[in-house]
Motif scaffolding. Structure first.
Motif, short mmCIF file in Angstrom:
data_model
loop_
_atom_site.label_atom_id
_atom_site.label_comp_id
_atom_site.label_asym_id
_atom_site.label_seq_id
_atom_site.Cartn_x
_atom_site.Cartn_y
_atom_site.Cartn_z
N PRO A 169 -11.73 -20.45 1.81
CA PRO A 169 -12.66 -20.52 0.67
C PRO A 169 -12.40 -21.76 -0.18
O PRO A 169 -11.27 -22.25 -0.27
N VAL A 170 -13.44 -22.27 -0.78
CA VAL A 170 -13.35 -23.46 -1.65
C VAL A 170 -13.89 -23.09 -3.03
O VAL A 170 -14.72 -22.18 -3.16
N PRO A 171 -13.42 -23.78 -4.08
CA PRO A 171 -13.92 -23.46 -5.43
C PRO A 171 -15.42 -23.78 -5.54
O PRO A 171 -15.94 -24.70 -4.92
N THR A 172 -16.09 -23.00 -6.35
CA THR A 172 -17.51 -23.22 -6.59
C THR A 172 -17.70 -24.31 -7.64
O THR A 172 -16.76 -24.70 -8.35
N GLY A 173 -18.94 -24.76 -7.76
CA GLY A 173 -19.27 -25.74 -8.80
C GLY A 173 -19.06 -25.17 -10.19
O GLY A 173 -18.63 -25.87 -11.12
N ALA A 174 -19.32 -23.88 -10.35
CA ALA A 174 -19.12 -23.23 -11.65
C ALA A 174 -17.63 -23.22 -12.04
O ALA A 174 -17.30 -23.35 -13.22
N ALA A 175 -16.74 -23.11 -11.05
CA ALA A 175 -15.30 -23.14 -11.34
C ALA A 175 -14.90 -24.51 -11.87
O ALA A 175 -14.11 -24.61 -12.83
N PHE A 176 -15.44 -25.57 -11.27
CA PHE A 176 -15.14 -26.92 -11.77
C PHE A 176 -15.71 -27.12 -13.17
O PHE A 176 -15.07 -27.72 -14.03
N GLN A 177 -16.91 -26.62 -13.40
CA GLN A 177 -17.49 -26.74 -14.74
C GLN A 177 -16.65 -26.01 -15.78
O GLN A 177 -16.45 -26.50 -16.88
N LEU A 178 -16.14 -24.84 -15.42
CA LEU A 178 -15.28 -24.10 -16.33
C LEU A 178 -13.98 -24.87 -16.61
O LEU A 178 -13.51 -24.90 -17.75
N CYS A 179 -13.44 -25.51 -15.59
CA CYS A 179 -12.24 -26.35 -15.79
C CYS A 179 -12.52 -27.48 -16.77
O CYS A 179 -11.70 -27.76 -17.66
N PHE A 180 -13.65 -28.15 -16.61
CA PHE A 180 -14.00 -29.23 -17.55
C PHE A 180 -14.24 -28.70 -18.96
O PHE A 180 -13.89 -29.35 -19.95
N PHE A 181 -14.82 -27.52 -19.06
CA PHE A 181 -15.04 -26.91 -20.37
C PHE A 181 -13.70 -26.59 -21.04
O PHE A 181 -13.51 -26.86 -22.23
N ILE A 182 -12.77 -26.03 -20.29
CA ILE A 182 -11.44 -25.73 -20.83
C ILE A 182 -10.75 -27.04 -21.26
O ILE A 182 -10.12 -27.11 -22.32
N GLY A 183 -10.88 -28.07 -20.45
CA GLY A 183 -10.30 -29.38 -20.81
C GLY A 183 -10.92 -29.95 -22.08
O GLY A 183 -10.21 -30.53 -22.91
N ALA A 184 -12.23 -29.79 -22.23
CA ALA A 184 -12.90 -30.29 -23.44
C ALA A 184 -12.43 -29.52 -24.67
O ALA A 184 -12.21 -30.12 -25.74
N LEU A 185 -12.26 -28.20 -24.54
CA LEU A 185 -11.74 -27.41 -25.66
C LEU A 185 -10.33 -27.86 -26.04
O LEU A 185 -10.00 -27.97 -27.23
#
Length: 182
Positions: free
Chosen positions: A78-94
């Motif tokens: 399995p590979v991470p979804t696009g939503a998982a990457f978006q959540l990572c960027f959101f956490i980084g922005a916070l």
């Protein structure tokens, strides 16, 4: 923002540049805001927290990426979804916003406990005295006194040693010179 690989690369480059600038600026901010005696402890704590922070951030991002995956085919990992990457960027922005808020709380007065410099206005007599000392290779100093404590009447006849900043450089004797003297 991450619909194409180049967009992911641009976002990663911007984030990495921000991290690099922050890592470079933190020791200066720390040294300006701690007592001189605590400077090494402050910079050491910064290094420790930086290591702990990158370790925790890596673990959190791995958790987010592995919790939201998709399978691309039968038997494939399995590979991470696009939503998982978006959540990572959101956490980084916070996290970046929280860091900016913390930076705004840092006082800007300068080193803690550091005395402020006072400015003295040079009088024409003091300037003339300094110029005379430079010309005669003497340094201004206290009024000369005799061993009995009485002041010397004609202090212009007393030659004072030149200061380190205006006179010749003083070098400590080498070991060989010390052995030759004894």
């Amino acid at each position: 923002m991450i619909n194409a690989p180049w967009q992911l690369m641009v976002a990663s480059c911007v984030a990495s540049a921000g991290v690099g600038i922050g890592y470079a600026a933190m020791p200066t901010l720390i040294l300006r805001n701690v007592h001189e005696e605590e400077a090494s402890a402050g910079v050491g704590l910064n290094s420790l927290m930086r290591s702990v922070g990158t370790t925790v951030a890596g673990a959190v991002m791995a958790l987010v990426l592995t919790s939201n995956t998709q399978e691309l085919g039968a038997g494939a990992d399995p590979v991470p979804t696009g939503a998982a990457f978006q959540l990572c960027f959101f956490i980084g922005a916070l996290a970046a916003l929280a860091g900016m808020g913390i930076v705004l709380l840092i006082p800007r007065e300068g080193r803690v406990g550091e005395a402020t410099a006072s400015v003295e206005v040079a009088t024409p007599a003091a300037v003339a005295d300094l110029e005379a000392c430079r010309e005669s290779d003497t340094a201004p100093g206290p009024v000369p006194v005799r061993p009995s404590g009485a002041p010397v009447e004609d202090s212009s006849a007393v030659r004072r040693p030149a200061s380190r900043t205006t006179g010749p450089r003083h070098r400590a004797p080498s070991r060989r010179q010390l052995r030759q003297r004894s």
